[in-house]
Design a protein around this motif. Structure first.
Motif, mmCIF file in Angstrom:
data_model
loop_
_atom_site.group_PDB
_atom_site.id
_atom_site.type_symbol
_atom_site.label_atom_id
_atom_site.label_comp_id
_atom_site.label_asym_id
_atom_site.label_seq_id
_atom_site.Cartn_x
_atom_site.Cartn_y
_atom_site.Cartn_z
ATOM 1 N N LEU A 218 0.831 -1.200 0.000
ATOM 2 C CA LEU A 218 0.000 0.000 0.000
ATOM 3 C C LEU A 218 0.872 1.260 0.000
ATOM 4 C CD1 LEU A 218 -2.594 -1.125 2.714
ATOM 5 C CD2 LEU A 218 -2.820 -1.278 0.224
ATOM 6 N N MET A 219 1.962 1.215 0.715
ATOM 7 C CA MET A 219 2.883 2.342 0.750
ATOM 8 C C MET A 219 3.489 2.598 -0.623
ATOM 9 S SD MET A 219 4.665 1.364 4.403
ATOM 10 C CE MET A 219 6.085 2.445 4.167
ATOM 11 N N LYS A 220 3.857 1.523 -1.313
ATOM 12 C CA LYS A 220 4.450 1.686 -2.649
ATOM 13 C C LYS A 220 3.443 2.276 -3.621
ATOM 14 C CE LYS A 220 7.843 1.202 -5.594
ATOM 15 N NZ LYS A 220 7.249 1.687 -6.839
ATOM 16 N N GLN A 221 2.186 1.859 -3.532
ATOM 17 C CA GLN A 221 1.156 2.425 -4.407
ATOM 18 C C GLN A 221 1.026 3.927 -4.199
ATOM 19 O OE1 GLN A 221 -2.543 0.329 -3.824
ATOM 20 N NE2 GLN A 221 -1.681 -1.663 -4.366
ATOM 21 N N LEU A 222 0.996 4.353 -2.950
ATOM 22 C CA LEU A 222 0.860 5.775 -2.668
ATOM 23 C C LEU A 222 2.124 6.537 -3.055
ATOM 24 C CD1 LEU A 222 -0.687 8.162 -1.656
ATOM 25 C CD2 LEU A 222 -0.104 7.532 0.698
ATOM 26 N N ALA A 223 3.285 5.940 -2.840
ATOM 27 C CA ALA A 223 4.535 6.593 -3.231
ATOM 28 C C ALA A 223 4.560 6.842 -4.740
ATOM 29 C CB ALA A 223 5.731 5.745 -2.808
ATOM 30 N N ASP A 224 4.113 5.858 -5.517
ATOM 31 C CA ASP A 224 4.071 6.020 -6.975
ATOM 32 C C ASP A 224 3.090 7.129 -7.357
ATOM 33 O OD1 ASP A 224 5.895 3.985 -7.277
ATOM 34 O OD2 ASP A 224 4.385 2.448 -7.710
ATOM 35 N N TYR B 189 2.227 3.976 15.568
ATOM 36 C CA TYR B 189 2.852 4.109 14.251
ATOM 37 C C TYR B 189 2.275 5.310 13.515
ATOM 38 C CZ TYR B 189 4.777 -0.619 14.725
ATOM 39 O OH TYR B 189 5.458 -1.729 15.150
ATOM 40 N N VAL B 190 3.124 5.921 12.683
ATOM 41 C CA VAL B 190 2.714 7.065 11.867
ATOM 42 C C VAL B 190 3.155 6.818 10.430
ATOM 43 C CG1 VAL B 190 2.974 9.551 11.472
ATOM 44 C CG2 VAL B 190 2.946 8.652 13.814
ATOM 45 N N PHE B 191 2.253 7.031 9.487
ATOM 46 C CA PHE B 191 2.614 6.991 8.069
ATOM 47 C C PHE B 191 3.001 8.402 7.625
ATOM 48 C CE2 PHE B 191 0.015 3.123 8.245
ATOM 49 C CZ PHE B 191 0.838 2.248 7.556
ATOM 50 N N ASN B 192 4.120 8.496 6.942
ATOM 51 C CA ASN B 192 4.662 9.786 6.524
ATOM 52 C C ASN B 192 4.878 9.776 5.015
ATOM 53 O OD1 ASN B 192 6.178 12.389 7.368
ATOM 54 N ND2 ASN B 192 7.631 11.351 6.034
ATOM 55 N N CYS B 193 4.593 10.901 4.375
ATOM 56 C CA CYS B 193 4.836 11.030 2.937
ATOM 57 C C CYS B 193 5.613 12.314 2.678
ATOM 58 C CB CYS B 193 3.525 11.050 2.155
ATOM 59 S SG CYS B 193 3.747 11.230 0.358
ATOM 60 N N GLY B 194 6.742 12.193 1.996
ATOM 61 C CA GLY B 194 7.526 13.359 1.618
ATOM 62 C C GLY B 194 7.578 13.501 0.111
ATOM 63 N N VAL B 195 7.394 14.724 -0.378
ATOM 64 C CA VAL B 195 7.425 14.994 -1.820
ATOM 65 C C VAL B 195 8.266 16.231 -2.077
ATOM 66 C CG1 VAL B 195 5.173 13.936 -2.264
ATOM 67 C CG2 VAL B 195 5.302 16.370 -1.697
ATOM 68 N N PRO B 196 8.898 16.334 -3.258
ATOM 69 C CA PRO B 196 9.688 17.531 -3.564
ATOM 70 C C PRO B 196 8.819 18.784 -3.555
ATOM 71 C CG PRO B 196 10.190 15.758 -5.106
ATOM 72 C CD PRO B 196 8.990 15.320 -4.326
ATOM 73 N N ALA B 197 9.324 19.862 -2.984
ATOM 74 C CA ALA B 197 8.548 21.098 -2.875
ATOM 75 C C ALA B 197 8.280 21.736 -4.229
ATOM 76 C CB ALA B 197 9.269 22.079 -1.954
ATOM 77 N N ASP B 198 9.126 21.449 -5.222
ATOM 78 C CA ASP B 198 8.927 22.056 -6.538
ATOM 79 C C ASP B 198 8.031 21.209 -7.440
ATOM 80 O OD1 ASP B 198 10.589 19.938 -7.078
ATOM 81 O OD2 ASP B 198 12.246 21.122 -7.893
ATOM 82 N N ASP B 199 7.381 20.189 -6.872
ATOM 83 C CA ASP B 199 6.514 19.320 -7.651
ATOM 84 C C ASP B 199 5.042 19.635 -7.402
ATOM 85 O OD1 ASP B 199 5.883 17.341 -9.452
ATOM 86 O OD2 ASP B 199 6.044 15.702 -8.009
ATOM 87 N N GLY B 200 4.726 20.914 -7.238
ATOM 88 C CA GLY B 200 3.347 21.331 -7.048
ATOM 89 C C GLY B 200 3.161 22.145 -5.790
ATOM 90 N N PRO B 201 2.173 23.073 -5.771
ATOM 91 C CA PRO B 201 1.905 23.900 -4.591
ATOM 92 C C PRO B 201 1.533 23.050 -3.389
ATOM 93 C CG PRO B 201 0.731 24.731 -6.524
ATOM 94 C CD PRO B 201 1.260 23.392 -6.894
ATOM 95 N N TYR B 202 1.871 23.547 -2.206
ATOM 96 C CA TYR B 202 1.645 22.792 -0.974
ATOM 97 C C TYR B 202 0.169 22.429 -0.798
ATOM 98 C CZ TYR B 202 1.095 21.780 3.984
ATOM 99 O OH TYR B 202 0.761 21.189 5.174
ATOM 100 N N ARG B 203 -0.729 23.386 -0.931
ATOM 101 C CA ARG B 203 -2.154 23.103 -0.681
ATOM 102 C C ARG B 203 -2.712 22.083 -1.669
ATOM 103 N NH1 ARG B 203 -5.242 28.674 1.220
ATOM 104 N NH2 ARG B 203 -3.913 29.078 3.039
ATOM 105 N N GLU B 204 -2.285 22.184 -2.892
ATOM 106 C CA GLU B 204 -2.743 21.229 -3.900
ATOM 107 C C GLU B 204 -2.262 19.822 -3.565
ATOM 108 O OE1 GLU B 204 -1.186 20.478 -8.324
ATOM 109 O OE2 GLU B 204 -2.330 22.350 -8.130
#
Length: 256
Positions: free
Chosen positions: A93-99, A218-233
């Motif tokens: 499930l984590m890999k699906q969301l990461a993709d 446990y906590v699920f965390n997701c990190g994404v590059p800041a230049d890959d879209g506005p934060y709110r979006e």
């Protein structure tokens, strides 16, 4: 923490403090480094490092001696990781969301005054911070840490925050005012966000389980590059899916 407690094994604690001095950026240390980081005398450090080498928890290199962590540290951690059924169930499930998110999705737990990765799935090599098992996140300035604090029982939260305030007053003062908003976000949305607060190059989002599993929250965390879209979006897209990941994992674990 040990003051006035006759059951506290000070020597054992000091040995663990020596092992805790290592980091990914400092994999090789000398006795003087241990002394500086722990406040112990050079003679006390020398006795501890000698013992840890004999037990396989440190490897000695060269003269004057420097040290690396030994294989016994890895062997010690394996039973814990292997017993975490949640890792195996959540990984697909984590890999699906990461993709989908074009980032990294991780499972983290609290270790004293930091959060530690116990599983991770990555789908974007552009991330400057590449989470790996055993790596640490700050408690008050990461989405994962704020999610843990927001979900934890009041007594646990108060204890941890007090320890952090004493250990690092400047860091505590710089970030404590962000916690009320994180708690409101968790209550209203089910997840916490972090708009470049920990790293200026990344957005972070985190959703905890609704309650501890096998005594760990446990906590699920997701990190994404800041230049890959506005934060709110990105928050509107990733946040609810991260909450869904947490709820589905609870279902698979039989927690619902």
């Amino acid at each position: 923490m040990a003051s006035g407690n006759p059951d506290f094994a000070t020597t054992l604690a000091r040995g663990i403090d020596i092992l805790s001095c290592f980091s990914a950026g400092r994999p090789i240390l000398a006795n003087k480094d241990f002394a500086q980081q722990t406040g112990l005398s050079r003679s006390a450090v020398a006795r501890l490092t000698h013992t840890l080498v004999a037990l396989g928890y440190l490897r000695r290199m060269g003269t004057p001696p420097r040290y690396r962590l030994g294989a016994s540290v890895l062997a010690l951690s394996y039973p814990l990781l292997a017993s975490m059924q949640i890792r195996q169930l959540a990984r697909p499930l984590m890999k699906q969301l990461a993709d989908h998110a074009r980032g990294a999705v991780s499972l983290v737990v609290r270790d004293r005054l930091q959060m530690v990765y116990v599983e991770t799935a990555r789908s974007n090599e552009a991330l400057q911070t590449r989470p790996d098992i055993g790596a640490a996140l700050p408690l008050l300035s990461s989405a994962a840490g704020k999610a843990w604090l927001a979900r934890a029982p009041e007594t646990d939260r108060a204890t941890v925050l007090n320890q952090l305030r004493v250990a690092d007053p400047a860091y505590y003062a710089a970030h404590i005012e962000t916690l009320p908003a994180a708690r409101r976000d968790l209550e209203s949305k089910g997840y916490c966000g972090n708009n470049r607060q920990w790293r200026c190059d990344a957005h972070g989002f985190a959703a905890p389980l609704s309650r501890p599993y096998q005594s760990l929250l446990y906590v699920f965390n997701c990190g994404v590059p800041a230049d890959d879209g506005p934060y709110r979006e990105r928050a509107a897209d990733i946040g609810p899916k991260l909450v869904g990941l947490a709820r589905e994992t609870e279902r698979l674990l039989g927690m619902d």
